[in-house]
Write a protein that holds these residues in place. Sequence first.
Motif, PDB file in Angstrom:
ATOM      1  N   GLU A  88       4.190  -3.186   1.145  1.00 27.91           N
ATOM      2  CA  GLU A  88       5.290  -3.710   1.953  1.00 27.91           C
ATOM      3  C   GLU A  88       5.410  -2.985   3.289  1.00 27.91           C
ATOM      4  O   GLU A  88       5.688  -3.597   4.322  1.00 27.91           O
ATOM      5  N   ALA A  89       5.200  -1.669   3.289  1.00 27.80           N
ATOM      6  CA  ALA A  89       5.313  -0.910   4.535  1.00 27.80           C
ATOM      7  C   ALA A  89       4.280  -1.373   5.552  1.00 27.80           C
ATOM      8  O   ALA A  89       4.559  -1.433   6.760  1.00 27.80           O
TER       9      ALA A  89
ATOM     10  N   ASP B  66       4.037  -6.550  11.875  1.00 26.22           N
ATOM     11  CA  ASP B  66       4.933  -7.240  12.812  1.00 26.22           C
ATOM     12  C   ASP B  66       4.258  -8.466  13.431  1.00 26.22           C
ATOM     13  O   ASP B  66       4.312  -8.694  14.643  1.00 26.22           O
TER      14      ASP B  66
ATOM     15  N   ALA C  66       5.347  -4.655   7.081  1.00 23.16           N
ATOM     16  CA  ALA C  66       6.390  -4.449   8.088  1.00 23.16           C
ATOM     17  C   ALA C  66       5.799  -3.926   9.396  1.00 23.16           C
ATOM     18  O   ALA C  66       6.196  -4.349  10.485  1.00 23.16           O
TER      19      ALA C  66
END
Length: 260
Positions: free
Chosen positions: A17-18, A24, A21
Motif C-alpha cells: 500500500e505504501a 501517485d 501511495a
Amino acid sequence: MGRMRIDSPQGPLVVPEAVLALADGDTIEGVWRNEAGGLTFRLGERFVKWAPSGSGLDLAAEAPRLGWAGRFARVPRVLGQGAEAAGQWLLTAALPGGMAVLDEWKREPATAVRAIGRGLRALHEALPVEDCPFDWSTGTRLARARRGSGPADWHPEHRHLGTAERALALLADPPPVDRLVVCHGDACAPNTLIGPDGEFAGHVDLGALGLADRWADLAVATWSTNWNYGPGWELPLLAAYGVEPDPVRTAYYRLLWDLT
C-alpha cells in the motif's frame, strides 16, 4: 500488503500500500525481489525499495549512507524515507543504466564483468576513507556472525563445516587488511548499473556501506559472477578491477558473508 500484482524479472510482486501511495499515478514497474523479501519498484523516474517488517532489512540505515556517498560517487539521490507497521520504504531518484544482470548483459558477460570490476574500483577510489563515518569491519561483522545463521542457510560450499562453531573458528584469525577502503557492502552483480555503452553507470543498495578491506567486496563480487553468468568470470572481474587473485582473503570473506 497491497491490492495489486505486477510482474518482475523474478515473477509477480504484490505491491505494498505504501508503494501505491508513493506512485501517485505513476506507472509501477516491478524491478527486483531479494532473498530477504525486500522489493524494488520503478515509479517513472523514481525507485522505491520496500522492506517488510521482520525481514531484517534496515532501509533507515541506507538513507544516510546514500547521502554521504552521493557526495563522491554515482549512487541514487534520496527523495524520502519512512516506516509503518507493515514495513519500511526508501524513495530515490533514478540513475541512468540498468542492472548488470538484465538479460542483455547476461548475453554479454564479458562486458558485464568488466563494468562491475571497473565500477567497484571506481567506487573504492572515490569514497574517502578518512571521512567515512560507517563501519563494515571484520570485528563488527564477526559480532553479528555469532548471532547469525546456521548451515542450512549457507552456500553449498560451506555446508560441509557442519556447525556455526566450526565456521567461526575458521574466522577467528582474519587475514591482514590488504587495503582499507569504503566498501559497497553488497557488491553482488545486480547492484552495479551498466549504461547502454556497456560501461559502469552507478551503484545501488548501499545499506551496509562502510570501512573494510577491499577484499570484503571483491570476494562477493567475484562469487556472484558464478551465480549470474556461470563459471569462468572471476578472473576477468579481478583484471578489470586491477588486482591479482587472493585465494586466502577470498575464502575468508566469502565465509564471513555466508555467516552474516
